[in-house]
Design a protein around this motif. Sequence first.
Motif, PDB file in Angstrom:
ATOM      1  N   LYS A  93      13.159  24.498 -10.690  1.00 32.93           N
ATOM      2  CA  LYS A  93      12.750  23.030 -10.524  1.00 32.93           C
ATOM      3  C   LYS A  93      13.081  22.124 -11.497  1.00 32.93           C
ATOM      4  O   LYS A  93      13.367  21.012 -11.644  1.00 32.93           O
ATOM      5  N   SER A  94      12.854  22.834 -12.782  1.00 34.48           N
ATOM      6  CA  SER A  94      13.295  21.872 -14.149  1.00 34.48           C
ATOM      7  C   SER A  94      13.507  22.931 -15.211  1.00 34.48           C
ATOM      8  O   SER A  94      13.044  23.951 -15.085  1.00 34.48           O
ATOM      9  N   ILE A  95      14.153  22.165 -16.347  1.00 34.57           N
ATOM     10  CA  ILE A  95      14.383  23.146 -17.577  1.00 34.57           C
ATOM     11  C   ILE A  95      13.938  22.293 -18.620  1.00 34.57           C
ATOM     12  O   ILE A  95      14.650  22.187 -19.902  1.00 34.57           O
ATOM     13  N   SER A  96      12.991  21.260 -18.652  1.00 37.38           N
ATOM     14  CA  SER A  96      12.716  20.488 -19.517  1.00 37.38           C
ATOM     15  C   SER A  96      12.333  21.030 -20.822  1.00 37.38           C
ATOM     16  O   SER A  96      12.788  20.434 -21.835  1.00 37.38           O
ATOM     17  N   ILE A 137      18.193  12.565 -11.207  1.00 40.79           N
ATOM     18  CA  ILE A 137      17.940  11.964 -12.499  1.00 40.79           C
ATOM     19  C   ILE A 137      18.237  13.092 -13.536  1.00 40.79           C
ATOM     20  O   ILE A 137      17.705  14.548 -13.361  1.00 40.79           O
ATOM     21  N   ILE A 138      19.187  12.999 -14.482  1.00 39.06           N
ATOM     22  CA  ILE A 138      19.390  13.798 -15.620  1.00 39.06           C
ATOM     23  C   ILE A 138      18.162  13.878 -16.666  1.00 39.06           C
ATOM     24  O   ILE A 138      17.705  15.082 -16.888  1.00 39.06           O
ATOM     25  N   SER A 139      17.675  12.766 -16.891  1.00 41.85           N
ATOM     26  CA  SER A 139      16.568  12.637 -18.073  1.00 41.85           C
ATOM     27  C   SER A 139      15.978  11.375 -18.095  1.00 41.85           C
ATOM     28  O   SER A 139      16.515  10.504 -17.662  1.00 41.85           O
ATOM     29  N   LEU A 148      23.783   8.054 -15.274  1.00 41.55           N
ATOM     30  CA  LEU A 148      24.123   8.815 -16.256  1.00 41.55           C
ATOM     31  C   LEU A 148      23.042   8.912 -17.148  1.00 41.55           C
ATOM     32  O   LEU A 148      22.135   7.756 -17.243  1.00 41.55           O
ATOM     33  N   PRO A 149      23.193   9.806 -18.259  1.00 41.06           N
ATOM     34  CA  PRO A 149      22.004   9.724 -19.123  1.00 41.06           C
ATOM     35  C   PRO A 149      22.091   8.954 -20.409  1.00 41.06           C
ATOM     36  O   PRO A 149      21.481   9.057 -21.415  1.00 41.06           O
ATOM     37  N   PHE A 150      22.937   7.973 -20.458  1.00 41.89           N
ATOM     38  CA  PHE A 150      23.298   7.073 -21.362  1.00 41.89           C
ATOM     39  C   PHE A 150      23.522   5.739 -20.857  1.00 41.89           C
ATOM     40  O   PHE A 150      24.055   5.632 -19.704  1.00 41.89           O
ATOM     41  N   LYS A 151      23.686   4.580 -21.718  1.00 44.85           N
ATOM     42  CA  LYS A 151      23.908   3.266 -21.240  1.00 44.85           C
ATOM     43  C   LYS A 151      25.416   3.091 -21.583  1.00 44.85           C
ATOM     44  O   LYS A 151      26.068   3.600 -22.385  1.00 44.85           O
ATOM     45  N   SER A 152      26.158   2.080 -20.442  1.00 46.65           N
ATOM     46  CA  SER A 152      27.431   1.987 -20.935  1.00 46.65           C
ATOM     47  C   SER A 152      28.008   1.230 -22.128  1.00 46.65           C
ATOM     48  O   SER A 152      28.957   1.372 -22.616  1.00 46.65           O
ATOM     49  N   SER A 153      27.019   0.428 -22.640  1.00 44.84           N
ATOM     50  CA  SER A 153      27.129  -0.306 -23.949  1.00 44.84           C
ATOM     51  C   SER A 153      27.025   0.835 -25.036  1.00 44.84           C
ATOM     52  O   SER A 153      27.258   0.466 -26.271  1.00 44.84           O
ATOM     53  N   LYS A 154      26.161   1.809 -24.998  1.00 46.77           N
ATOM     54  CA  LYS A 154      26.043   2.925 -25.963  1.00 46.77           C
ATOM     55  C   LYS A 154      26.286   4.348 -25.436  1.00 46.77           C
ATOM     56  O   LYS A 154      25.194   5.194 -25.461  1.00 46.77           O
ATOM     57  N   PRO A 155      27.401   4.496 -25.259  1.00 50.53           N
ATOM     58  CA  PRO A 155      27.977   5.769 -25.050  1.00 50.53           C
ATOM     59  C   PRO A 155      27.684   6.727 -26.112  1.00 50.53           C
ATOM     60  O   PRO A 155      27.813   6.274 -27.332  1.00 50.53           O
ATOM     61  N   PRO A 156      27.470   8.343 -25.976  1.00 51.48           N
ATOM     62  CA  PRO A 156      27.597   8.993 -27.182  1.00 51.48           C
ATOM     63  C   PRO A 156      28.943   8.716 -27.996  1.00 51.48           C
ATOM     64  O   PRO A 156      29.814   8.555 -27.582  1.00 51.48           O
ATOM     65  N   VAL A 186      23.936  24.137 -15.676  1.00 52.19           N
ATOM     66  CA  VAL A 186      23.021  24.271 -14.739  1.00 52.19           C
ATOM     67  C   VAL A 186      23.789  24.467 -13.260  1.00 52.19           C
ATOM     68  O   VAL A 186      24.517  23.262 -13.102  1.00 52.19           O
ATOM     69  N   HIS A 187      23.724  25.448 -12.518  1.00 52.05           N
ATOM     70  CA  HIS A 187      24.535  25.635 -11.392  1.00 52.05           C
ATOM     71  C   HIS A 187      23.515  26.206 -10.343  1.00 52.05           C
ATOM     72  O   HIS A 187      22.757  27.046 -10.434  1.00 52.05           O
ATOM     73  N   GLY A 188      23.608  25.578  -9.150  1.00 54.56           N
ATOM     74  CA  GLY A 188      23.086  26.203  -7.973  1.00 54.56           C
ATOM     75  C   GLY A 188      21.339  26.242  -7.666  1.00 54.56           C
ATOM     76  O   GLY A 188      20.846  26.873  -7.323  1.00 54.56           O
ATOM     77  N   SER A 189      20.892  25.121  -8.255  1.00 57.21           N
ATOM     78  CA  SER A 189      19.510  24.789  -7.785  1.00 57.21           C
ATOM     79  C   SER A 189      19.497  23.783  -6.351  1.00 57.21           C
ATOM     80  O   SER A 189      20.033  22.782  -6.555  1.00 57.21           O
ATOM     81  N   LYS A 190      18.755  24.301  -5.605  1.00 48.57           N
ATOM     82  CA  LYS A 190      18.541  23.438  -4.387  1.00 48.57           C
ATOM     83  C   LYS A 190      17.271  22.714  -4.417  1.00 48.57           C
ATOM     84  O   LYS A 190      17.002  21.752  -3.361  1.00 48.57           O
ATOM     85  N   VAL A 191      16.492  22.694  -5.415  1.00 49.08           N
ATOM     86  CA  VAL A 191      15.431  21.888  -5.503  1.00 49.08           C
ATOM     87  C   VAL A 191      15.050  21.076  -6.594  1.00 49.08           C
ATOM     88  O   VAL A 191      14.189  20.069  -6.568  1.00 49.08           O
ATOM     89  N   MET A 192      15.787  21.117  -7.443  1.00 47.06           N
ATOM     90  CA  MET A 192      15.635  20.356  -8.734  1.00 47.06           C
ATOM     91  C   MET A 192      16.313  18.869  -8.669  1.00 47.06           C
ATOM     92  O   MET A 192      17.244  18.568  -8.110  1.00 47.06           O
ATOM     93  N   LYS A 193      15.052  17.971  -9.057  1.00 42.58           N
ATOM     94  CA  LYS A 193      15.299  16.566  -8.771  1.00 42.58           C
ATOM     95  C   LYS A 193      15.525  15.727 -10.068  1.00 42.58           C
ATOM     96  O   LYS A 193      16.227  15.082 -10.103  1.00 42.58           O
ATOM     97  N   GLN A 194      15.035  16.536 -11.053  1.00 39.52           N
ATOM     98  CA  GLN A 194      15.019  15.956 -12.478  1.00 39.52           C
ATOM     99  C   GLN A 194      15.407  17.229 -13.762  1.00 39.52           C
ATOM    100  O   GLN A 194      14.736  17.909 -13.525  1.00 39.52           O
ATOM    101  N   LEU A 195      16.312  17.029 -14.224  1.00 36.82           N
ATOM    102  CA  LEU A 195      16.674  18.004 -15.173  1.00 36.82           C
ATOM    103  C   LEU A 195      15.783  18.235 -16.296  1.00 36.82           C
ATOM    104  O   LEU A 195      15.125  19.018 -16.584  1.00 36.82           O
ATOM    105  N   LEU A 196      15.573  17.059 -16.918  1.00 40.52           N
ATOM    106  CA  LEU A 196      14.635  17.040 -18.043  1.00 40.52           C
ATOM    107  C   LEU A 196      13.599  15.927 -17.986  1.00 40.52           C
ATOM    108  O   LEU A 196      13.972  14.554 -17.896  1.00 40.52           O
ATOM    109  N   CYS A 197      12.402  16.418 -17.999  1.00 40.85           N
ATOM    110  CA  CYS A 197      11.283  15.343 -17.863  1.00 40.85           C
ATOM    111  C   CYS A 197      10.365  15.415 -18.877  1.00 40.85           C
ATOM    112  O   CYS A 197       9.789  16.501 -19.171  1.00 40.85           O
ATOM    113  N   ILE A 198      10.118  14.156 -19.414  1.00 38.79           N
ATOM    114  CA  ILE A 198       9.017  14.112 -20.688  1.00 38.79           C
ATOM    115  C   ILE A 198       7.552  14.572 -20.170  1.00 38.79           C
ATOM    116  O   ILE A 198       6.990  15.279 -21.040  1.00 38.79           O
TER     117      ILE A 198
END
Length: 189
Positions: A63-66, A122-124, A147-155, A79-91
Amino acid sequence: MDAEFIEFERANANRGNCLLRGLERLKFYFMWNMKEVIWKNLDPKYVFPRLQVLEFYDCPKLKSISWVVNLPCIQKLSVHGSKVMKQLLCINELESSGIIVSPQSFPFLKKLILMDLFELEIISDPIITFPVLEVLEVLCCDKLKKLPFKSSKPPKKLESIHGSIEWWNNVEMEDGSSKSSLQPFFKKY
């Protein structure tokens, strides 16, 4: 081993004596029933202070790997092959388990690979950062639109975003801005 969960617990143990402290690579493969990794009175960074590569393959109930957010040396996350994960990282998940999120989350994460996550939306959460991310690979994650970042501030070190053209065309920016500044980074699968 095919348990529903894997549990790490600190039971009056000296955290400095953990046998996993030198581990640099960890792979969870074909864990058909694993739903989560549980941390009891223990922060993952004390168990895996040197972990650089973490991979989950064919864990369809995961479900998650927060909990991976605070791993201090993680460089590659797959991360490959989860059929139920909706959000990867949740605070909220981290806070409810007593883990405090560092303001400098993922200080060394260079490569994030997401494949066959059919429910991932959602990624994060926005507080989670990817300051040195170089490569983002997304394949068969059709519900993922942000994406997990803004287009104006990519990594700062971003080199490429890999995915299908259909997925890329449906990506929306978190801040509502245009993704045209990210177009040079996009590479189709």
